[in-house]
Design a protein around this motif. Sequence first.
Motif, PDB file in Angstrom:
ATOM      1  N   THR A   1       0.836  -1.199   0.000  1.00  0.00           N
ATOM      2  CA  THR A   1       0.000   0.000   0.000  1.00  0.00           C
ATOM      3  C   THR A   1       0.870   1.249   0.000  1.00  0.00           C
ATOM      4  O   THR A   1       2.033   1.202   0.383  1.00  0.00           O
ATOM      5  N   ASP A   2       0.263   2.360  -0.388  1.00  0.00           N
ATOM      6  CA  ASP A   2       1.016   3.595  -0.574  1.00  0.00           C
ATOM      7  C   ASP A   2       0.733   4.652   0.492  1.00  0.00           C
ATOM      8  O   ASP A   2       1.300   5.724   0.450  1.00  0.00           O
TER       9      ASP A   2
ATOM     10  N   ARG B   1       8.374   2.775  -0.192  1.00  0.00           N
ATOM     11  CA  ARG B   1       7.496   1.971   0.674  1.00  0.00           C
ATOM     12  C   ARG B   1       8.206   0.741   1.220  1.00  0.00           C
ATOM     13  O   ARG B   1       7.678  -0.356   1.200  1.00  0.00           O
TER      14      ARG B   1
ATOM     15  N   GLU C   1      -6.674   1.005  -0.961  1.00  0.00           N
ATOM     16  CA  GLU C   1      -5.659   0.192  -0.282  1.00  0.00           C
ATOM     17  C   GLU C   1      -6.063  -1.272  -0.242  1.00  0.00           C
ATOM     18  O   GLU C   1      -5.209  -2.160  -0.390  1.00  0.00           O
TER      19      GLU C   1
END
Length: 187
Positions: free
Chosen positions: A107-108, A136, A174
Motif C-alpha cells: 500500500t502507498d 514503501r 488500499e
Amino acid sequence: MTPDRRSALLRFWNQLPFFLWLVVLWMMLWGQFTVLAAVTGVAVAVGVTKVFHLPTAELSGRINLWYGLVFVLLFLGELVRGAVTVAWQALRPGATTSGVIAVQLRTDADLIMSHVAVTSSLIPGSLIIEADRERRILYLHVLGIRDQADADRQRRHVLVWEERIVRAVGSRTELAALKSPRTEAAR
C-alpha cells in the motif's frame, strides 16, 4: 457557509481524532485520568499541534470493527508469543542470530506504513530501523534470522500485519492494492 470556513471546519474534524489521541496519550504518560490531566493534555496538544504543524493525515473514513477486533486479539497474542520467544532466545545457551531485512509494502498510504512500522516494532524480537517512504520499504532488525527462509518468513509476517491493518482501517484503494499480485519483498 463560505468555502474557507468549510475547509477550516473539515480540517478541524480531520484533526480531531489525532488531537484527542494526544490528550489521551498525555494522560496515559502521567498515569492519571483526572480533570487536571485532561486540561493540561489539551494545553500540550494545542502547543504540539501549533508548534509542530504537520500536514493533515488522510484517513480512509472506513473502519471495519470485525477486522479491528481480529487485529487487536491477534496482536495481543503475538505480543505474548514474541515475549516468550525472546525470553527463550535470551536464556538458551549459544549465540542468538539476528539480521536486517527489507520489506516492500503493497500500500502507498503513509498512515498505513506508520501503523505497520509501529506494530512490527511493538512485537518483541523485531525493530524498525529505517523506513523508506518513497519506495514503501521498511527495514527491520529481527532476532532469530538464521537463513534466507527465516528472512522470507519474517517478510511475509510483516505483510500479513499490513493486510490486517488495511482490512481494519484502510481505504477501498488500499484494499484493492492488497488484491493485486504481491510485490516481491525487497532484499
